[in-house]
Design an enzyme around this catalytic site. Structure first.
Site, short mmCIF file in Angstrom:
data_model
loop_
_atom_site.label_atom_id
_atom_site.label_comp_id
_atom_site.label_asym_id
_atom_site.label_seq_id
_atom_site.Cartn_x
_atom_site.Cartn_y
_atom_site.Cartn_z
N HIS A 188 0.96 -1.25 0.06
CA HIS A 188 0.07 0.00 -0.01
C HIS A 188 1.02 1.19 0.11
CE1 HIS A 188 -2.60 3.37 1.69
NE2 HIS A 188 -3.62 2.27 1.02
N ASP A 314 -11.09 1.74 -1.19
CA ASP A 314 -10.28 2.74 -0.28
C ASP A 314 -11.34 3.40 0.86
OD1 ASP A 314 -7.81 3.45 0.30
OD2 ASP A 314 -7.50 4.74 -1.46
C1 1DF Z 1 -5.34 8.81 1.36
C2 1DF Z 1 -5.65 7.83 0.52
C3 1DF Z 1 -4.70 8.22 2.83
C4 1DF Z 1 -5.22 6.55 0.70
C5 1DF Z 1 -4.60 6.82 2.86
O1 1DF Z 1 -3.80 6.47 4.04
C6 1DF Z 1 -4.89 6.15 1.77
C7 1DF Z 1 -5.59 10.19 1.32
C8 1DF Z 1 -3.49 7.16 4.92
O2 1DF Z 1 -6.33 10.35 0.42
O3 1DF Z 1 -4.83 11.00 2.02
O4 1DF Z 1 -4.86 4.88 2.19
N1 1DF Z 1 -5.63 5.88 -0.40
O5 1DF Z 1 -5.05 4.43 -0.45
O6 1DF Z 1 -5.59 6.55 -1.64
MN MN Z 2 -5.53 3.08 0.62
#
Ligand code: 1DF
Ligand code: MN
Length: 351
Positions: A188, A314
Site C-alpha cells: 500500500h 479505499d
Molecule cells: C489517503 C488515500 C490516505 C489513501 C490513505 O491512507 C490511503 C488520502 C493514509 O487521501 O490521504 O490509504 N489511498 O489509498 O488512496
Molecule cells: Mn488506501
C-alpha cells in the site's frame, strides 16, 4: 453466506472491497507525538498533521470512520452495497516508528483488534495483518501468527520503511514467511521518504493525489528488477490504484529495462527470467482503489489479464457511494464483472 442481500447479491455477484482502512487511536496518537517531538518525516507531518488535527469536514469524517470497526462501518457498507471488506491498518502503519519494540507492540495490538472485529462480523470483515519491517524476523513470526491463529488472509506493508525498500536482503524473512504461508503481500502507498518528497510536497502533490502512486510503483519495480519473483515464483504481490501506473508504463519499462540489462549500465540491473510484463501477468495483482474509472480498469484487464484486477473502494478515504453504481454499470461481460467484484478476490485471498 446467509446475510440479507442489501448489497451486491441481486447483481449476480457479491461486492468485495479489497483495500479498506482502519486505525487505532493509540497509533494515531503516536503519529501526533512524532509530529510534536520532531521525529516524524515530512510526509507524516503532511498526512497525519492533516487527518489528525484538521477541523475540516474531510479530516473529521475520515478519522471517525477509520476508528470504527463495528456498526458505523457496516452501515456504510450496507449503504454502498459492499458485502465484504478486506481491512488493513491504515498507512503508514507502524513503519515510521523509531523504536522497533514499540512498533511491534502496537502492530500486534492492532492485529488483535482487527482479528476480534473479523471474528465478530465474519461474513462482512476479512483481515490483512500489519507487520513491523524494522524487525523482519518478528514480522515473519507475526505473518505466521496472522495466518494460523488470527485468520488473516495476507499482510499489508505501507511501502518504504524509513526510506528503506523491501528488495534489501534484510527483509528476506518476510518473503520467506509469506511464501511458506502461501499468502499475498499488499504493498500500500505511503508518503514518499524525505529523500524523495521535496518537490512534491512543495506543490501539494505528496499524498494520494500523486506522490503515493509514484513511490509505490517504484517500490514494486525495485522488487521486480531485483528478481524477487525469480527467487519466489509463487509469491503474489498486490498493489492498489490501478497498479500505481505501472500497467500504463509496461511497454517502456520492458524496453528500457532490457536495454539497461544488455548494456550493463547498472550493477544492480541483472537479467531476469521473464519480462516485467510477464511478472505483472503471473505474480502481480491490481485493485482499482481510488480509481473508479472504466477505461483504466479495462486497460488493466487487457494487459494483465482479467483474473488479476479486483475491486476496492479505499474506504474511508474515497467513500463515494455513487462509484459503486458506476462500476456496476461498466460495459463489461457479466462473467468479467463477477471476477472483478467477487471471484478474483476469493481466489487470490483464498476466502
Ligand atoms: C489517503 C488515500 C490516505 C489513501 C490513505 O491512507 C490511503 C488520502 C493514509 O487521501 O490521504 O490509504 N489511498 O489509498 O488512496
Ligand atoms: Mn488506501
Amino acid at each position: 453466506m446467509t446475510h440479507e442481500l442489501k448489497t451486491g447479491g441481486e447483481q449476480g455477484y457479491l461486492r468485495i472491497a479489497t483495500e479498506e482502512a482502519f486505525a487505532t487511536r493509540e497509533i494515531v496518537d503516536v503519529y501526533l507525538r512524532m509530529i510534536r517531538d520532531g521525529t516524524a518525516d515530512k510526509g507524516m507531518v503532511s498526512l497525519w498533521g492533516f487527518y489528525g488535527t484538521s477541523p475540516s469536514e474531510r479530516a473529521m469524517q475520515i478519522m471517525e470512520r477509520l476508528l470504527d470497526l463495528g456498526e458505523r462501518r457496516i452501515a456504510d457498507m450496507d449503504a454502498t452495497g459492499i458485502d465484504k471488506a478486506i481491512l488493513a491498518l491504515t498507512s503508514p502503519g507502524v513503519q515510521p516508528l523509531l523504536d522497533a519494540e514499540e512498533a511491534k507492540t502496537l502492530a500486534a495490538r492492532a492485529n488483535d483488534t482487527l482479528a476480534q472485529a473479523c471474528e465478530k462480523h465474519p461474513d462482512r470483515f476479512i483481515g490483512m495483518g500489519a507487520v513491523a519491517p524494522q524487525d523482519p524476523e518478528w514480522s515473519a513470526q507475526e505473518i505466521r501468527r496472522g495466518a494460523t491463529e488470527l485468520g488473516f488472509k495476507g499482510i499489508q506493508i505501507n511501502s518504504h520503511t524509513q526510506g528503506r525498500y523491501l528488495d534489501e536482503e534484510f527483509y528476506d524473512p518476510i518473503f520467506r514467511a509469506l511464501v511458506d504461508m502461501d499468502q499475498p503481500l499488499y504493498i500500500h502507498p505511503a508518503t514518499p521518504p524525505d529523500s524523495m518528497i521535496g518537490p512534491m510536497l512543495e506543490a501539494g502533490l505528496d499524498g494520494a493525489v500523486f506522490g503515493f502512486g509514484v513511490e509505490t510503483g517504484m517500490h514494486l519495480l525495485r522488487l521486480i528488477t531485483i528478481g524477487i519473483f525469480d527467487k519466489y515464483p509463487t509469491l503474489q504481490i498486490m498493489v492498489g490504484h490501478m497498479g500505481e501506473a505501472l500497467p500504463y508504463w509496461l511497454y517502456r519499462l520492458d524496453y528500457m529495462h532490457q536495454a539497461g540489462v544488455r548494456s550493463q549500465r547498472y550493477e544492480r540491473m541483472k537479467p531476469l527470467k521473464k519480462t516485467i510484463a510477464e511478472y505483472m501477468q503471473t505474480n502481480v495483482l491490481v485493485t482499482n482503489s481510488g480509481m473508479a474509472w472504466e477505461p483504466a480498469i479495462k486497460f488493466c484487464q487487457q494487459v494483465m489479464g482479467e483474473d488479476r484486477v479486483m475491486y476496492a473502494m479505499d474506504y474511508p478515504y474515497q467513500y463515494v457511494p455513487q462509484e459503486v453504481h458506476d462500476m456496476d454499470g461498466m460495459d463489461m461481460s457479466a462473467e468479467t464483472k463477477k471476477k472483478f467484484f467477487q471471484t478474483n478476490a476469493e481466489k487470490w485471498f483464498k476466502l
